[in-house]
Design a protein around this motif. Structure first.
Motif, PDB file in Angstrom:
ATOM      1  N   TYR A 141      68.034   1.749  12.893  1.00 54.09           N
ATOM      2  CA  TYR A 141      67.782   3.443  12.709  1.00 54.09           C
ATOM      3  C   TYR A 141      66.642   3.730  12.008  1.00 54.09           C
ATOM      4  N   PHE A 142      66.311   2.694  10.842  1.00 53.65           N
ATOM      5  CA  PHE A 142      64.992   3.290  10.129  1.00 53.65           C
ATOM      6  C   PHE A 142      63.745   2.742  10.745  1.00 53.65           C
ATOM      7  N   HIS A 143      63.793   1.789  11.698  1.00 53.20           N
ATOM      8  CA  HIS A 143      62.904   1.340  12.475  1.00 53.20           C
ATOM      9  C   HIS A 143      62.573   2.518  13.575  1.00 53.20           C
ATOM     10  N   PHE A 144      63.489   3.072  14.113  1.00 56.33           N
ATOM     11  CA  PHE A 144      63.622   4.446  14.983  1.00 56.33           C
ATOM     12  C   PHE A 144      62.836   5.399  14.266  1.00 56.33           C
ATOM     13  N   LEU A 145      63.215   5.810  12.946  1.00 57.20           N
ATOM     14  CA  LEU A 145      62.605   6.876  12.163  1.00 57.20           C
ATOM     15  C   LEU A 145      61.178   6.758  11.972  1.00 57.20           C
ATOM     16  N   ASP A 146      60.826   5.404  11.700  1.00 54.61           N
ATOM     17  CA  ASP A 146      59.359   5.127  11.438  1.00 54.61           C
ATOM     18  C   ASP A 146      58.571   5.195  12.812  1.00 54.61           C
ATOM     19  N   LYS A 147      59.088   4.985  14.003  1.00 53.09           N
ATOM     20  CA  LYS A 147      58.443   5.003  15.367  1.00 53.09           C
ATOM     21  C   LYS A 147      58.297   6.695  15.375  1.00 53.09           C
ATOM     22  N   VAL A 148      59.195   7.548  15.160  1.00 49.16           N
ATOM     23  CA  VAL A 148      59.240   9.021  15.229  1.00 49.16           C
ATOM     24  C   VAL A 148      58.220   9.434  14.267  1.00 49.16           C
TER      25      VAL A 148
ATOM     26  N   ILE B 125      77.714   0.351   6.398  1.00 47.11           N
ATOM     27  CA  ILE B 125      78.347  -0.758   6.621  1.00 47.11           C
ATOM     28  C   ILE B 125      77.937  -1.812   7.690  1.00 47.11           C
ATOM     29  N   LYS B 126      77.267  -1.291   8.609  1.00 46.78           N
ATOM     30  CA  LYS B 126      76.629  -2.327   9.597  1.00 46.78           C
ATOM     31  C   LYS B 126      75.094  -2.335   9.449  1.00 46.78           C
ATOM     32  N   LYS B 127      74.657  -3.702   9.161  1.00 45.01           N
ATOM     33  CA  LYS B 127      73.260  -3.805   8.454  1.00 45.01           C
ATOM     34  C   LYS B 127      72.327  -3.859   9.863  1.00 45.01           C
ATOM     35  N   SER B 128      72.632  -4.397  10.939  1.00 48.30           N
ATOM     36  CA  SER B 128      71.622  -4.337  12.063  1.00 48.30           C
ATOM     37  C   SER B 128      71.391  -2.715  12.440  1.00 48.30           C
ATOM     38  N   TRP B 129      72.382  -1.988  12.446  1.00 48.23           N
ATOM     39  CA  TRP B 129      72.307  -0.806  12.949  1.00 48.23           C
ATOM     40  C   TRP B 129      71.349   0.020  11.868  1.00 48.23           C
ATOM     41  N   ARG B 130      71.356  -0.514  10.618  1.00 53.30           N
ATOM     42  CA  ARG B 130      70.700   0.233   9.582  1.00 53.30           C
ATOM     43  C   ARG B 130      69.349   0.025   9.793  1.00 53.30           C
ATOM     44  N   TYR B 131      68.739  -1.264  10.044  1.00 56.86           N
ATOM     45  CA  TYR B 131      67.634  -1.693  10.240  1.00 56.86           C
ATOM     46  C   TYR B 131      66.884  -0.796  11.516  1.00 56.86           C
TER      47      TYR B 131
END
Length: 209
Positions: free
Chosen positions: A183-190, A175-181
């Motif tokens: 979240y995936f940015h965090f996964l990339d960092k991990v 639902i929330k586009k900014s949260w989705r970005y």
């Protein structure tokens, strides 16, 4: 004699089986409150089983088989909650077998065989005033209902937890586009941090070797 009289109640085992004893069961036996074993089998005892036999609350083994005892099994015997062995076979007992407590676990019909007028679980049921046999008592029905309820509640909790967890995380990302970005940015960092760690460990091991 005085000493014997003062310690008699401490007797924990009486075996008078196969002694040609006759007459009625002595009511005084029910005063042996510490009695754990009572065996009066293979005699010629007559009369009823004393109603006060329920006083023997610590008894574990009771064998009154192969006598000429008559009347009903005293209801007070349901209070003998430590009893794990009972034999009342081959007497002249009659009426209903008591229900409740330990009698629910004494399910071997041989315990009561040889008493033609005795009935009730685990023998064929007695007829009531209407000539109908009552249902066989069962000590497991309530437990079964409790187990079914617990299983149903467990399944409901799992379903609720799945939907709450799924929509609480995935639903928010959809639902929330900014949260989705984010979240995936965090996964990339991990992922990058893990790759760097693995690479560093590999380099260290290579140098060490």
């Amino acid at each position: 004699m005085l000493v014997y009289d003062s310690i008699l109640y401490l007797v924990n085992s009486v075996d008078l089986s196969d002694n040609n004893l006759s007459g009625e069961m002595p009511v005084g036996l029910t005063s042996l409150l510490k009695l754990g074993t009572l065996n009066l089998s293979m005699n010629h005892l007559t009369g009823n089983i004393p109603e006060k036999i329920g006083n023997l609350e610590q008894i574990e083994t009771l064998d009154l088989s192969t006598n000429k005892l008559s009347g009903s099994i005293p209801q007070s015997m349901v209070s003998l909650t430590f009893m794990n062995h009972l034999n009342l076979s081959y007497n002249n007992l009659s009426g209903r077998i008591p229900t409740g407590n330990q009698f629910q676990t004494l399910v071997d019909p041989s315990i009561y065989e040889g008493n033609a007028a005795l009935c009730g679980y685990p023998l064929p049921g007695c007829q009531d005033d209407n000539g109908e046999a009552p249902q066989v008592p069962s000590g497991d029905g309530e437990d079964d209902d409790d187990n079914k309820f617990e299983k149903l509640w467990f399944i409901i909790c799992i379903v609720i937890g799945f939907f709450v967890g799924f929509w609480g995380v995935c639903g928010t990302l959809v639902i929330k586009k900014s949260w989705r970005y984010a979240y995936f940015h965090f996964l990339d960092k991990v992922k990058d941090a893990l790759l760097r760690s693995v690479s560093s460990i590999g380099t260290f091991l290579h140098k060490s070797s």
